[in-house]
Design a protein around this motif. Structure first.
Motif, PDB file in Angstrom:
ATOM      1  N   ILE A  60       0.835  -1.198   0.000  1.00 49.88           N
ATOM      2  CA  ILE A  60       0.000   0.000   0.000  1.00 49.88           C
ATOM      3  C   ILE A  60       0.870   1.248   0.000  1.00 49.88           C
ATOM      4  O   ILE A  60       0.544   2.254  -0.651  1.00 49.88           O
ATOM      5  N   ALA A  61       2.005   1.185   0.697  1.00 55.69           N
ATOM      6  CA  ALA A  61       2.919   2.331   0.749  1.00 55.69           C
ATOM      7  C   ALA A  61       3.773   2.455  -0.504  1.00 55.69           C
ATOM      8  O   ALA A  61       4.668   3.309  -0.555  1.00 55.69           O
ATOM      9  N   GLY A  62       3.536   1.619  -1.489  1.00 58.80           N
ATOM     10  CA  GLY A  62       4.258   1.724  -2.749  1.00 58.80           C
ATOM     11  C   GLY A  62       5.558   0.959  -2.797  1.00 58.80           C
ATOM     12  O   GLY A  62       6.338   1.129  -3.735  1.00 58.80           O
ATOM     13  N   GLY A  63       5.815   0.101  -1.806  1.00 56.45           N
ATOM     14  CA  GLY A  63       7.051  -0.675  -1.785  1.00 56.45           C
ATOM     15  C   GLY A  63       6.789  -2.136  -2.047  1.00 56.45           C
ATOM     16  O   GLY A  63       5.685  -2.545  -2.414  1.00 56.45           O
ATOM     17  N   ILE A  64       7.828  -2.920  -1.866  1.00 56.10           N
ATOM     18  CA  ILE A  64       7.718  -4.370  -1.971  1.00 56.10           C
ATOM     19  C   ILE A  64       8.823  -4.964  -1.106  1.00 56.10           C
ATOM     20  O   ILE A  64       9.908  -4.392  -1.003  1.00 56.10           O
ATOM     21  N   ASP A  65       8.538  -6.082  -0.471  1.00 52.43           N
ATOM     22  CA  ASP A  65       9.514  -6.711   0.419  1.00 52.43           C
ATOM     23  C   ASP A  65       9.626  -8.190   0.076  1.00 52.43           C
ATOM     24  O   ASP A  65       8.631  -8.915   0.115  1.00 52.43           O
ATOM     25  N   ILE A  66      10.827  -8.609  -0.263  1.00 51.48           N
ATOM     26  CA  ILE A  66      11.087 -10.009  -0.579  1.00 51.48           C
ATOM     27  C   ILE A  66      11.749 -10.725   0.590  1.00 51.48           C
ATOM     28  O   ILE A  66      11.816 -11.944   0.636  1.00 51.48           O
ATOM     29  N   SER A  67      12.236  -9.977   1.579  1.00 54.26           N
ATOM     30  CA  SER A  67      13.121 -10.534   2.600  1.00 54.26           C
ATOM     31  C   SER A  67      12.420 -11.025   3.865  1.00 54.26           C
ATOM     32  O   SER A  67      13.082 -11.540   4.764  1.00 54.26           O
ATOM     33  N   PHE A  68      11.095 -10.893   3.957  1.00 53.28           N
ATOM     34  CA  PHE A  68      10.428 -11.113   5.246  1.00 53.28           C
ATOM     35  C   PHE A  68      10.521 -12.549   5.746  1.00 53.28           C
ATOM     36  O   PHE A  68      10.624 -12.789   6.951  1.00 53.28           O
ATOM     37  N   ALA A  69      10.495 -13.536   4.844  1.00 55.33           N
ATOM     38  CA  ALA A  69      10.558 -14.935   5.287  1.00 55.33           C
ATOM     39  C   ALA A  69      11.920 -15.252   5.896  1.00 55.33           C
ATOM     40  O   ALA A  69      12.014 -15.925   6.932  1.00 55.33           O
ATOM     41  N   VAL A  70      12.980 -14.765   5.255  1.00 61.29           N
ATOM     42  CA  VAL A  70      14.311 -14.969   5.809  1.00 61.29           C
ATOM     43  C   VAL A  70      14.467 -14.184   7.111  1.00 61.29           C
ATOM     44  O   VAL A  70      15.109 -14.652   8.058  1.00 61.29           O
ATOM     45  N   ALA A  71      13.861 -12.987   7.168  1.00 61.09           N
ATOM     46  CA  ALA A  71      13.908 -12.200   8.401  1.00 61.09           C
ATOM     47  C   ALA A  71      13.299 -12.985   9.563  1.00 61.09           C
ATOM     48  O   ALA A  71      13.802 -12.934  10.693  1.00 61.09           O
ATOM     49  N   SER A  72      12.226 -13.722   9.298  1.00 68.68           N
ATOM     50  CA  SER A  72      11.614 -14.543  10.343  1.00 68.68           C
ATOM     51  C   SER A  72      12.586 -15.608  10.842  1.00 68.68           C
ATOM     52  O   SER A  72      12.637 -15.902  12.045  1.00 68.68           O
ATOM     53  N   SER A  73      13.346 -16.198   9.933  1.00 64.95           N
ATOM     54  CA  SER A  73      14.327 -17.203  10.332  1.00 64.95           C
ATOM     55  C   SER A  73      15.432 -16.588  11.183  1.00 64.95           C
ATOM     56  O   SER A  73      15.875 -17.187  12.174  1.00 64.95           O
ATOM     57  N   VAL A  74      15.877 -15.389  10.798  1.00 62.56           N
ATOM     58  CA  VAL A  74      16.889 -14.687  11.589  1.00 62.56           C
ATOM     59  C   VAL A  74      16.349 -14.379  12.981  1.00 62.56           C
ATOM     60  O   VAL A  74      17.041 -14.557  13.996  1.00 62.56           O
ATOM     61  N   VAL A  75      15.108 -13.931  13.038  1.00 61.29           N
ATOM     62  CA  VAL A  75      14.473 -13.633  14.326  1.00 61.29           C
ATOM     63  C   VAL A  75      14.430 -14.871  15.204  1.00 61.29           C
ATOM     64  O   VAL A  75      14.683 -14.814  16.412  1.00 61.29           O
TER      65      VAL A  75
END
Length: 331
Positions: A60-75
């Protein structure tokens, strides 16, 4: 009536198709409309929906994120290491620590995008690879099995045994998912920040001239995505009762496909919680139905790809004209 279909064109179409698929599966297999299968659908896709509402805010903010699944693994890894250093921790500390780590990872994306004016997909592909490479380097690909009892204890918000002896249950992740969905809906539809996100995504230059803080909008979008990634990572540990470094990194494209299928515009400024839910459930039910029918899993990717192409290519068709013509004929 016309305004409803004009404002919710894609959501309406996906909802109708989803209903038709459910009806078809109900007649094709006697296992689809069982309570155990429906609750299993929710359990298996709670993580995806938590990710999806976070990704919706970014889109909605005009962006795109591909990294969130890997970020969950890092978390997962950092969070569990910190929990051990705190003597094991508890659910309150778990949500707090994982949420903060997730927000921090999301804000790294925001900082790179805002400071260097790089396209969001380029930045998040870069951080996707960087996060995954660093995770595998420091963990050497080893899983963590010896976890605190509080995070591995199975917690159910609903349990039911059918007459045939089969069990239907909803785990904690479903309850957390409902909270995340409501919180995202409230942010987008009931706060001034949500209205600013839509305005910023639709017309960044116009929104900036109107006084919208660009950095704040990007921080909110990617920080919210990071928060959802952190929560999803913690819930994944509770579901599988272990931390596996490479278990989540391939699921990002399915979630992105579901959110776009539900009506979120890649150019920003458009998307809804209802469409997001429909998109995730469309992907989930299609996959579940094909499995129940014994269809090759390769057909799943083909169907989802075709559905996305059709949804995007017909997004400008105005269904309100169709209903308007019918009303005129009736008069």
């Amino acid at each position: 009536m016309r305004s409803f279909f004009r404002d919710n064109k894609i959501e309406f179409r996906v909802g109708v198709v989803l209903l038709l698929i459910c009806i078809g599966l109900a007649f094709s297999t006697d296992k689809f409309f069982t309570l155990s299968n429906l609750t299993s659908l929710l359990n298996n896709n709670a993580i995806n929906l938590i990710w999806a509402v976070g990704l919706l805010v970014v889109l909605i903010a005009g962006g795109i994120d591909i990294s969130f699944a890997v970020a969950s693994s890092v978390v997962q890894y950092i969070g569990m290491v910190l929990m051990f250093s705190m003597g094991g921790g508890n659910w309150v500390l778990g949500f707090l620590v994982c949420g903060v780590i997730g927000i921090f990872l999301g804000l790294i994306n925001m900082y790179l995008i805002h400071t260097f004016r790089i396209v969001t997909i380029v930045v998040t592909i870069a951080t996707y690879n960087a996060y995954f490479g660093l995770l595998m380097f420091f963990t050497r690909g080893r899983s963590i099995y010896d976890l605190p009892d509080w995070v591995t204890d199975r917690i159910f918000i609903f349990e039911h045994q059918s007459a045939d002896g089969s069990w239907a249950e909803l785990n904690l992740a479903v309850g957390v998912m409902l909270v995340c969905v409501f919180a995202t809906w409230f942010l987008l539809r009931r706060t001034n920040l949500g209205r600013q996100l839509y305005a910023f995504g639709d017309n960044p230059e116009g929104a900036a001239r109107a006084g919208v803080n660009i950095a704040a909008m990007q921080a909110l979008a990617f920080g919210w995505m990071g928060l959802m990634a952190g929560i999803a990572g913690l819930m994944q540990i509770n579901i599988v009762q272990e931390v596996v470094p490479n278990a989540l990194f391939t699921r990002n494209l399915d979630v992105l496909a579901a959110v776009v299928l539900g009506g979120a515009r890649l150019g920003g400024g458009k998307g809804s919680i209802l469409g997001c839910i429909f998109g995730v459930m469309f992907v989930a039910i299609t996959q579940n139905g094909l499995n129940l029918l014994g269809v090759s899993p390769f057909a799943f990717q083909m169907i989802i790809g075709a559905a996305i192409v059709i949804a995007i290519s017909t997004s400008n068709m105005d269904l309100s004209n169709l209903f308007g013509h019918r009303q005129e004929r009736g008069q």
